[in-house]
Scaffold this motif. Structure first.
Motif, PDB file in Angstrom:
ATOM      1  N   THR A  54      24.604  32.160  -7.314  1.00  0.00           N
ATOM      2  CA  THR A  54      25.144  31.512  -8.693  1.00  0.00           C
ATOM      3  C   THR A  54      26.015  32.680  -8.954  1.00  0.00           C
ATOM      4  O   THR A  54      25.872  33.712  -9.946  1.00  0.00           O
ATOM      5  CB  THR A  54      24.247  31.497  -9.668  1.00  0.00           C
ATOM      6  N   ASN A  67      28.181  33.867 -11.234  1.00  0.00           N
ATOM      7  CA  ASN A  67      28.621  33.727 -12.580  1.00  0.00           C
ATOM      8  C   ASN A  67      28.797  34.999 -13.549  1.00  0.00           C
ATOM      9  O   ASN A  67      28.690  34.930 -14.624  1.00  0.00           O
ATOM     10  CB  ASN A  67      27.637  32.910 -13.468  1.00  0.00           C
ATOM     11  N   SER A 119      31.073  24.203  -6.605  1.00  0.00           N
ATOM     12  CA  SER A 119      29.851  24.015  -6.065  1.00  0.00           C
ATOM     13  C   SER A 119      29.790  23.258  -4.689  1.00  0.00           C
ATOM     14  O   SER A 119      30.545  22.280  -4.649  1.00  0.00           O
ATOM     15  CB  SER A 119      28.909  23.243  -7.105  1.00  0.00           C
ATOM     16  N   ARG A 160      27.345  26.207  -9.366  1.00  0.00           N
ATOM     17  CA  ARG A 160      28.027  26.915 -10.675  1.00  0.00           C
ATOM     18  C   ARG A 160      27.511  26.284 -11.802  1.00  0.00           C
ATOM     19  O   ARG A 160      27.124  25.001 -11.980  1.00  0.00           O
ATOM     20  CB  ARG A 160      29.450  26.691 -10.468  1.00  0.00           C
TER      21      ARG A 160
END
Length: 878
Positions: free
Chosen positions: A797, A799, A851, A878
């Protein structure tokens, strides 16, 4: 009835035109998915078709049939209905430099037909998959009547007879980035590189595009069986030379390059990619696309036709016309003897030629990649050794000035002269002869110029300011002087003309009409000289003072430090001086009034004699020398970083001080404690009161060893039984503790081996330098109870929250990562590394990826040299 037939005929013509002239290229690809049902093999087959933007409903078939044939005998097997699975427009988003007009906009409608899965029996011959459609777009330059020419898209899936395992092959994949626009009649490059998931070797070549379907049956439900025939190429173009003989494709890299045709418009090219495995050709893939050739706004290369350098071998070059920022230059100076210096890529280079002669210089200007190029040449003559110049005679206006050319040329001969005498009262002050003369009408500073040439083409100018006087130039050697009574003196003057000397009071002058007469005055006398240059008259004067004796007084006696120089001096009206010393000393010049003397004697008498002709006087000065005070700063200590030591000074004198005082505990004692952070010089200065006014100094260096930076390595992981090579650094002595698993605790690179009863060990490493200074560092080894392996997460992920932001390999018991690659669903590689724990953050070409599922492949080698190959998928969330 006729009207009805006309309507029917118009309907069919309109229908045919709706279906026609829209195909712009495309290609088949396939991918082996693994075993199918029973003994079948399972494949995914995809057709990508390039069409005109915004095709009409009649041009966009949905679904279509993939026709499958036996590759051994071309016998039809079956049709498979395939729908459109994706459709989008391919745009060019930037305007091409140097190409006329704006190239931005839609270039293709991309239509993708994807057969996600089909089971086919394994056969020795393999299969041919085909699809046919009419028609190509109209107006293609290298085809005859292209709007009536159909297209066959086809690909072969190899069978087992080609090579064992060839039936599990996947075809190469392509990037869909085919918005190529190039300059007509200019060099260009275009990459056609494909990627093969199986790691097979690829070879590229131009090949013939295939006919398929026609206007009477533009969209057949079943494709015609192979073999297929080439499209009608317009002479001189062919399938292997689709843009002429000047454009080729690199068989290894797939790079298309060359000079584009001069005719504007579109050209269809077809590239065949041969796929080799272990040296055996197992398959062939074809891709068609269009290259647009547009008119150009070319760059300009412009040089003077010829240039001659006559003042050296170095020539400066520049293009005579401006070009846009980013233009690339290639200069060839025509001087092969200069080796690699014979070329330059600078906009304004200079070149030093190796010899004289005529050289042909070439300039090529282009944009990056060689596009929009222009070139030109010039001739450069190199004949150094041309030196223009002249001299002149004359002084007064209204008298002729004569000018004499002194030009020297090493090559050729001087062949022309052009004089400008700088007389602003007329335009006729010029001459073309070698040695002219000119009479000026008024006095003043004149700027005389000579432009001279030689037979090699050299041209240069000599400029000389000429001071035209209203009276002749006259100088005397001195304006005032002294002589002793009854001495004889020669007077000196310079000028052009007739001289006449006189005096006040009157006295005897020998040779009064020469520039250098002799005199013997008994009293102070003024002498006058008159100069007559053809009626142009000037006068100057000088005074001769007569004395009966010389005045002289030496400087007072003095005291200095032993060995120091002393400045001597005297007050006198003498014209010459002579210094001597007892005992002997050295002088910088014993014949001036103020010499500098140097002696190692405790006492010296310096005597001076001053003279005016035959008159002289004598005086002396006494100099006493006192020894310097004694200073011994001792031997400096050698300190470890951030430690202390002691200085040990000795003196012979009345007082002392240390400098600098920084890092001394007490600068007022001879043995202070010193704690400098770095190597530092300390100066011990000693003073005395015995007569030497100067101090004595000595310097000691306190050497501070550099700070030891011990390094034991990064924390690491091993598996049970794996040898681990440590690599400490930072000094010359090493000590590891504890000794657990180590082959030797006293070297920088011991080897550690661990059994199954240990899960981790933290080691301390003490590192010392040559003088015993030390530092320490730590490293932890984690022992895994497993076989060598590389762990890769199944999802990440990115982020930027610090948790699971990258996908990376984590190696255990692995000597090296050979490669770790990540691919998107189109087979494009988005990440590559050879380093353990280096990972991908989900960004490709500066853009975060959406994604989805990505494929990773890894090759590594364990600590015993055994290969390890892994592949899998990872999900970007995401």
């Amino acid at each position: 009835m006729k009207r009805f037939l006309l309507v029917i005929l118009a309907f069919f013509v309109l229908s045919a035109s709706v279906d026609a002239a829209h195909i712009k290229g495309g290609f088949f690809t396939y991918r082996y998915l693994g075993p199918g049902s029973g003994t079948n093999l399972r494949y995914q087959i995809t057709l990508t078709v390039y069409m005109l933007c915004n095709p009409s409903p009649g041009q966009l078939n949905n679904p279509i049939n993939f026709s499958i044939f036996n590759a051994g005998n071309n016998q039809f097997i079956q049709d498979v209905s395939v729908p459109i699975t994706n459709q989008y427009q391919l745009f060019k988003i930037y305007d091409e430099p140097c190409i006329t007009g704006d190239e931005r906009g839609c270039y293709y409608e991309i239509v993708i037909y994807n057969l996600p899965s089909i089971d086919l029996p394994s056969t020795p011959e393999g299969y041919i998959v085909s699809y046919q459609r009419c028609c190509r777009i109209a107006g293609i330059n290298n085809l005859v009547s292209s709007g009536q020419v159909g297209n066959t898209f086809t690909i072969k899936i190899p069978g087992t007879a080609v090579l064992p395992g060839a039936e599990t092959n996947s075809s190469p994949t392509f990037l869909i980035n085919d918005t190529a626009v190039v300059c007509n009649d200019n060099y260009f490059q275009l990459s056609f590189q494909a990627f093969d998931l199986d790691g097979d070797s690829l070879s590229y070549s131009f090949c013939e595009a295939y006919l398929g379907a026609d206007q009477t049956n533009p969209a057949p439900g079943t494709a015609a069986p192979p073999p297929y025939f080439p499209v009608p190429y317009q002479f001189p173009y062919t399938g292997t030379q689709p843009m002429g003989a000047g454009v080729t494709i690199n068989p290894i890299t797939g790079l298309i390059s060359g000079t584009a045709p001069n005719m504007l418009g579109q050209y269809v090219i077809c590239v065949c990619i041969n796929e080799y495995r272990n040296g055996v050709l197992i398959s062939n893939t074809r891709k068609e696309l269009h290259i647009q050739v547009n008119d150009c706004d070319p760059l300009n290369a412009e040089l003077d036709p010829q240039l001659v350098t006559c003042d050296g071998f170095t020539v400066n070059f520049s293009n005579n016309v401006p070009n846009p920022a980013g233009a690339e230059y290639l200069w060839i100076f025509g001087d092969p003897a200069s080796g690699p210096l014979d070329t330059s890529i600078l906009p304004t280079p200079s070149h030093t030629y190796t010899d004289t002669g005529i050289y042909i210089v070439k300039l090529r200007v282009s944009l990056s990649g060689g596009i929009c190029a222009d070139s030109t040449t010039m001739q450069v003559g190199v004949y150094p050794g041309f030196f223009p110049g002249f001299i002149f005679t004359g002084s007064c206006y209204q008298n002729p000035f004569r000018f004499f050319d002194t030009t020297n040329t090493r090559y050729g001969f001087v062949n022309s002269w052009r004089w400008d005498f700088g007389d602003l009262s007329t335009l006729a002050d010029t001459s073309r002869i070698r040695n002219p003369q000119w009479t000026y009408p008024a006095a003043g500073l004149k700027d005389v110029r000579l432009i001279v040439t030689n037979s090699k083409g050299c041209v240069d100018t000599a400029n000389v300011p000429v001071d035209v006087l209203d009276k002749p130039a006259l100088t005397v050697a001195f304006a005032d002087t002294l002589i002793c009574r009854n001495d004889v003196l020669q007077l000196n003057s310079t000028g052009t003309g007739s001289f006449s000397w006189s005096s006040v009071p009157a006295s005897v002058i020998t040779n009064p009409n020469s520039p250098n007469p002799t005199v013997a005055p008994t009293v102070t006398t003024w002498y006058y000289v008159d100069l007559d240059d053809n009626g142009c008259v000037n006068r100057d004067s000088l005074r001769v003072r007569v004395v009966n004796s010389v005045t002289l007084q030496a400087r007072p006696d003095t005291t200095i430090c032993l060995g120091d120089p002393v400045q001597l001096n005297a007050f006198s009206d003498g014209l010459s001086y002579t210094w001597t010393a007892a005992p002997a000393s050295s002088f910088n010049n014993p014949n001036i009034i103020n010499p500098v003397a140097t002696s190692n004697n405790a006492f010296t008498r310096y005597t001076v004699v001053a003279s005016i002709g035959s008159c002289s006087a004598t005086d002396f000065v006494n100099v006493t020398a006192i020894p310097y005070p004694g200073s011994d700063a001792g031997i400096g200590p050698v300190l470890c970083y951030n430690t202390s030591g002691r200085l040990n000074g000795n003196i012979v004198g009345s007082s002392f001080n240390w400098s600098p005082v920084s890092y001394l505990d007490n600068p007022n004692i001879l043995n202070p404690v010193v704690t400098p952070p770095r190597t530092t010089q300390y100066i011990l200065t000693v003073y005395d009161t015995l007569g030497c006014p100067k101090p004595s100094r000595d310097t000691v260096v306190v050497l501070v060893q550099p700070k030891i930076k011990a390094y034991a390595g990064e924390d690491t992981t091993v598996v049970v039984g794996q040898p681990l090579l440590f690599n400490g650094s930072g000094g010359v002595g090493y000590l590891w503790s504890p000794a657990t698993g180590l082959s030797n605790t006293g070297i920088y690179n011991p080897i550690g081996v661990y059994g199954s009863g240990i899960d981790s060990v933290e080691y301390k490493l003490i590192v010392s330098d040559a003088v015993g200074c030390a530092d320490s560092a730590y490293v932890t080894v984690y022992i895994y109870q497993t076989n060598p392996y590389v762990f890769v997460p199944t999802a990440f992920t990115p982020n930027n929250d610090g948790l699971n932001d990258v996908i990376r390999p984590i190696a255990v018991g692995i000597r090296r990562i050979i490669y770790f690659s990540v691919y998107n669903r189109w087979g494009e590689r988005v990440f590559y590394t050879i380093h353990n724990k280096h990972g991908w953050n989900g960004i490709h070409n500066g853009k975060p990826q959406a994604s989805g599922v990505f494929v990773w492949m890894l090759s590594a080698e364990d600590y015993l040299g055994r290969p390890l190959f892994l592949k899998g998928t990872v999900t970007l969330i995401r």
